[in-house]
Design an enzyme around this catalytic site. Sequence first.
Site, PDB file in Angstrom:
ATOM      1  N   GLU A 171      35.214  16.221   9.208  1.00 15.56           N
ATOM      2  CA  GLU A 171      36.001  17.289   8.572  1.00 15.56           C
ATOM      3  C   GLU A 171      37.464  17.311   9.005  1.00 15.56           C
ATOM      4  O   GLU A 171      37.991  18.342   9.417  1.00 15.56           O
ATOM      5  CB  GLU A 171      35.318  18.645   8.805  1.00 15.56           C
ATOM      6  N   ASN A 212      33.480  11.646   7.995  1.00 12.61           N
ATOM      7  CA  ASN A 212      32.497  12.437   7.254  1.00 12.61           C
ATOM      8  C   ASN A 212      33.118  13.768   6.862  1.00 12.61           C
ATOM      9  O   ASN A 212      33.835  14.383   7.662  1.00 12.61           O
ATOM     10  CB  ASN A 212      31.300  12.652   8.204  1.00 12.61           C
ATOM     11  N   HIS A 248      27.251  19.079   0.475  1.00 13.09           N
ATOM     12  CA  HIS A 248      26.733  20.458   0.478  1.00 13.09           C
ATOM     13  C   HIS A 248      27.148  21.079  -0.848  1.00 13.09           C
ATOM     14  O   HIS A 248      28.236  21.647  -0.971  1.00 13.09           O
ATOM     15  CB  HIS A 248      27.325  21.251   1.647  1.00 13.09           C
ATOM     16  N   GLU A 277      24.600  14.870   4.184  1.00 17.10           N
ATOM     17  CA  GLU A 277      24.099  16.210   4.531  1.00 17.10           C
ATOM     18  C   GLU A 277      23.705  16.977   3.273  1.00 17.10           C
ATOM     19  O   GLU A 277      24.036  18.155   3.112  1.00 17.10           O
ATOM     20  CB  GLU A 277      25.178  17.004   5.290  1.00 17.10           C
ATOM     21  N   ASP A 279      22.517  19.197   0.430  1.00 16.51           N
ATOM     22  CA  ASP A 279      21.722  20.351   0.000  1.00 16.51           C
ATOM     23  C   ASP A 279      22.383  20.933  -1.247  1.00 16.51           C
ATOM     24  O   ASP A 279      23.552  20.679  -1.511  1.00 16.51           O
ATOM     25  CB  ASP A 279      21.475  21.399   1.108  1.00 16.51           C
TER      26      ASP A 279
HETATM   27  C1  XIL Z   1      25.370  23.038  10.906  1.00 20.06           C
HETATM   28  C2  XIL Z   1      23.977  23.162  11.515  1.00 20.06           C
HETATM   29  O1  XIL Z   1      23.014  22.806  10.555  1.00 20.06           O
HETATM   30  C3  XIL Z   1      23.764  24.565  12.006  1.00 20.06           C
HETATM   31  O2  XIL Z   1      22.509  24.671  12.669  1.00 20.06           O
HETATM   32  C4  XIL Z   1      24.880  24.963  12.947  1.00 20.06           C
HETATM   33  O3  XIL Z   1      24.723  26.308  13.360  1.00 20.06           O
HETATM   34  C5  XIL Z   1      26.240  24.777  12.286  1.00 20.06           C
HETATM   35  O4  XIL Z   1      26.359  23.457  11.833  1.00 20.06           O
HETATM   36  N1  XIL Z   1      28.742  20.309   8.237  1.00 20.06           N
HETATM   37  C6  XIL Z   1      28.350  19.558   9.309  1.00 20.06           C
HETATM   38  C7  XIL Z   1      27.168  19.960  10.091  1.00 20.06           C
HETATM   39  O5  XIL Z   1      28.929  18.489   9.557  1.00 20.06           O
HETATM   40  O6  XIL Z   1      27.291  19.624  11.442  1.00 20.06           O
HETATM   41  C8  XIL Z   1      26.874  21.430   9.949  1.00 20.06           C
HETATM   42  O7  XIL Z   1      25.634  21.695  10.579  1.00 20.06           O
HETATM   43  C9  XIL Z   1      26.843  21.822   8.492  1.00 20.06           C
HETATM   44  C10 XIL Z   1      28.172  21.562   7.845  1.00 20.06           C
END
Ligand code: XIL
Length: 359
Positions: A171, A212, A248, A277, A279
Site C-alpha cells: 500500500e 501489493n 478487496h 486478498e 473478497d
Molecule cells: C487485515 C486483517 O485481515 C485483519 O485481521 C487486521 O485487523 C487488519 O488487516 N490489506 C492488507 C491486509 O494488506 O493486511 C489487511 O488485513 C486487509 C487489507
Amino acid sequence: MRSRTMRRTAIRLRLAGALAAVLVAGGVAGGPAAQAAERHGKEPTLADLAERHGRYFGSATDNPELVDEPYKALLGSEFRQITPGNGMKWYATEPQQGVFDFSQGDEIVNLARANRQKVRGHTLVWHSQLPGWLTGREWTAPELRAVLKKHVQAEVRHYRGKVFAWDVVNEAFNEDGTYRESVFYKTLGPGYIADALRWAHQADPRVRLYLNDYNIEGIGPKSDAYYRLAKELRAAGVPLHGIGLQAHLALQYGYPTTLEDNLRRFSRLGLDTALTEVDVRMQLPATEEKLAQQAEWYRDLTEACLAVRRCVGITVWDYTDKYSWIPAFFPGEGAALPWDEQLRPKPAYFALRGALGGK
Ligand code: XIL
C-alpha cells in the site's frame, strides 16, 4: 445439467467425505487428503482445478482461528497456498526494537508444511499495524534506514525457503497515484521501496518479491503509478518480480472491467501478477440477488487471471464469512467470501469452480 440443489447436495456430501477422511487420517487435514480424494474419483478441489491451469488457489488464515477444527480441515483440503492474515506483520514479528518473535508466522508455515501448501509472506513494509516503538517517536533518516533494513533482512532470512513470495511493500500509493505519506516515505523518500526490495533479495535471492495494494485492479491513477514505478525499478535492475492486486472489491463500487488489460500490461513488463486478498463485500443484508452478482464477480476475476499467463494465482482473504475482516472494518457490510459463516459453500464457490473448469 444437474440442478442447483443436486449440486449443493453433492458438495455437502463431498465436504462431509473430506472431513471424514481427515478424521480417519488422525486429524491431519490437507494436501495428501485432497490428493487421495481426487485419486479415488471424488470431485477436485478449487486448488486441484487451479493447478490444471498452472495456478495456485489459496486462502488467508489467522492464528486465532486455528483452534476451529472444521475450519482447519477445509483450509487444509481445498487450498494449496496460504497467507498469514496478521502473523508476519511488523507489530507481530518485532514487538520490541531488535527483539523478533516469529511464533505466529511459524505456526502458519508449519500448518502449511503439514498440508503441503505454499506460503505467501505478508508483509514487510507497511504504514499500518506497526509496533508502538516505531510509531511513537521521531527518527532521523539514517536511524530509520537501519531499522528498516534490519527488520526486512531478519524476517526474510527467518523465512528463507519457507515462503515462495513476499509482499515487500504494501500500500505505497494514494488513490491519485501520489506516494502515501508513510513514516518511511516522509523520512526516507521514495527510494525506500527499491532499498527494501534489494535488502529482501540479499536475504533470500530465490524468493519472489512483490509490491501489493488495493484499488489497483482496474486501470487508473493508482495502478498507473505502480506501472510507472515497476518499469523504473526493472530498468534500474531492482529485484521486483510481481505486483499483487489485493482485490478487496465491493458490489456498490462496480466491477473493475479493465482487470484483464491491467494484468496484461504488468506481464508485458516481465512481472508476475497475483490476486492476493480477494473478497467481494456487499451492504448487508445479503440477498439472493447480491450473492448471484457476487458469484459473477468471482467468476469474472478468475477468468481474467486465467486469461493472462503471468497471473500466477488467486488468494481469498480467508475463505469463510465466519472469519472475514470486512464486518469489523466496513460497518454494515460483509458476506464477502465464497463460504458462509457455517462453512457452507455459497454461489460464489460454485462460480469459482465453474470458472476454473470444474463442474
Ligand atoms: C487485515 C486483517 O485481515 C485483519 O485481521 C487486521 O485487523 C487488519 O488487516 N490489506 C492488507 C491486509 O494488506 O493486511 C489487511 O488485513 C486487509 C487489507
